[in-house]
Design a protein around this motif. Structure first.
Motif, short mmCIF file in Angstrom:
data_model
loop_
_atom_site.label_atom_id
_atom_site.label_comp_id
_atom_site.label_asym_id
_atom_site.label_seq_id
_atom_site.Cartn_x
_atom_site.Cartn_y
_atom_site.Cartn_z
N ALA A 147 -6.58 5.43 -2.93
CA ALA A 147 -7.11 4.84 -1.71
C ALA A 147 -8.49 4.25 -1.94
O ALA A 147 -8.80 3.14 -1.47
N ASP A 148 -9.33 4.97 -2.66
CA ASP A 148 -10.70 4.52 -2.91
C ASP A 148 -10.76 3.27 -3.79
O ASP A 148 -11.48 2.32 -3.49
N ILE B 297 -6.69 0.35 -2.91
CA ILE B 297 -6.35 -0.32 -1.64
C ILE B 297 -7.32 -1.46 -1.32
O ILE B 297 -6.88 -2.57 -0.98
N VAL C 71 -9.35 2.60 4.91
CA VAL C 71 -9.36 3.84 4.12
C VAL C 71 -10.35 4.83 4.70
O VAL C 71 -10.06 6.02 4.88
N MET D 257 0.81 -1.22 0.00
CA MET D 257 0.00 0.00 0.00
C MET D 257 0.84 1.27 0.00
O MET D 257 0.45 2.28 -0.57
N SER D 258 2.02 1.21 0.66
CA SER D 258 2.83 2.42 0.78
C SER D 258 4.06 2.40 -0.12
O SER D 258 4.86 3.34 -0.08
N TYR E 122 -9.99 -3.54 4.35
CA TYR E 122 -9.16 -2.46 3.83
C TYR E 122 -10.00 -1.28 3.37
O TYR E 122 -9.52 -0.14 3.37
N TYR F 284 -3.98 10.55 -4.51
CA TYR F 284 -3.98 9.59 -3.41
C TYR F 284 -5.40 9.17 -3.04
O TYR F 284 -5.64 7.99 -2.76
N GLU F 285 -6.33 10.11 -3.04
CA GLU F 285 -7.71 9.78 -2.71
C GLU F 285 -8.27 8.75 -3.70
O GLU F 285 -8.95 7.80 -3.30
#
Length: 243
Positions: A179-180, A183, A201, A39-40, A197, A175-176
């Protein structure tokens, strides 16, 4: 405390949130570290290094690493000579951490199942209290902060590493979207758990902004509160002292 709280975007009772958070981390415990890397992009390792550098654990100090689960923060502090008690509400996360410690030949760590909101430790037991990527999952965050203050000795320090939202133009929107859309899919493919997950978020979005969380730390009794932003605020290191 309100009789209704957020579990991600859902509104549930405090008891239900505690139960559901427990299910989330029991579900992902075995794949938790792999997922963090994916994820990172491995950046979580650098963030944790930076965090421990700010804590400055010293030989002989007693440190409580709350929500310490798989041991990432505790291992780093123990290598600097600190005596670390790793605590987590989730027994499955602690089991993974203990197994990892055995594999690395790390001895001297204490492991204890604890609820951050009602710690069993006596007053003024620790020189430092750390919590990394865990405070947003606590049902009653003000209660956890008060407990952190209680168990610290005079002059003790509180450090918290937590996600927030970036204010960098362009990056924040990218990033949003990541993430949506991505992830939960990574969670489904790797940890076989899309819903957990998606909750993680949502929990990041609902966590207080840095200034608001700084006020909460101060309201718990800490002085000289502050925070350092990373990636435009995507990650924050919060701190406070018991004086």
């Amino acid at each position: 405390m309100s009789d209704q709280v957020n579990f991600g975007d859902a509104v549930v009772s405090p008891e239900e949130k505690t139960r559901r958070v427990g299910q989330v981390f029991s579900s992902v415990a075995r794949r938790y570290d792999v997922m963090n890397d994916l994820m990172s992009g491995g950046m979580h390792r650098l963030w944790k290094d930076r965090f421990v550098n700010r804590v400055k654990p010293r030989t002989g100090e007693h440190v409580l690493d709350m929500a310490g689960g798989t041991g990432d923060i505790a291992f780093r502090m123990a290598k600097r000579g600190a005596q670390v008690t790793v605590s987590d509400i989730n027994a499955d996360m602690l089991a993974v951490g203990m197994e990892r410690a055995r594999e690395r030949g790390l001895e001297g760590l204490s492991w204890k199942q604890e609820n951050a909101e009602s710690l069993s430790f006596g007053d003024a037991q620790f020189d430092a209290y750390t919590i990394a990527f865990g405070i947003r999952n606590v049902t009653d965050i003000p209660a956890a902060l008060r407990q952190a203050h209680r168990v610290l000795r005079h002059g003790g320090r509180f450090f918290c590493l937590e996600f927030s939202t970036s204010d960098w133009p362009g990056f924040a929107e990218i990033y949003e979207l990541y993430a949506d859309k991505m992830i939960p899919r990574i969670g489904k493919a790797v940890a076989r758990d899309e819903d957990s997950y998606r909750y993680l978020v949502e929990s990041i979005r609902r966590f207080p902004k840095p200034e608001a969380f700084k006020r909460m730390i101060g309201e718990a009794g800490f002085a000289q509160t502050g925070y350092e932003t990373i990636f435009g605020g995507l990650v924050c290191i919060h701190s406070g002292w018991k004086i």
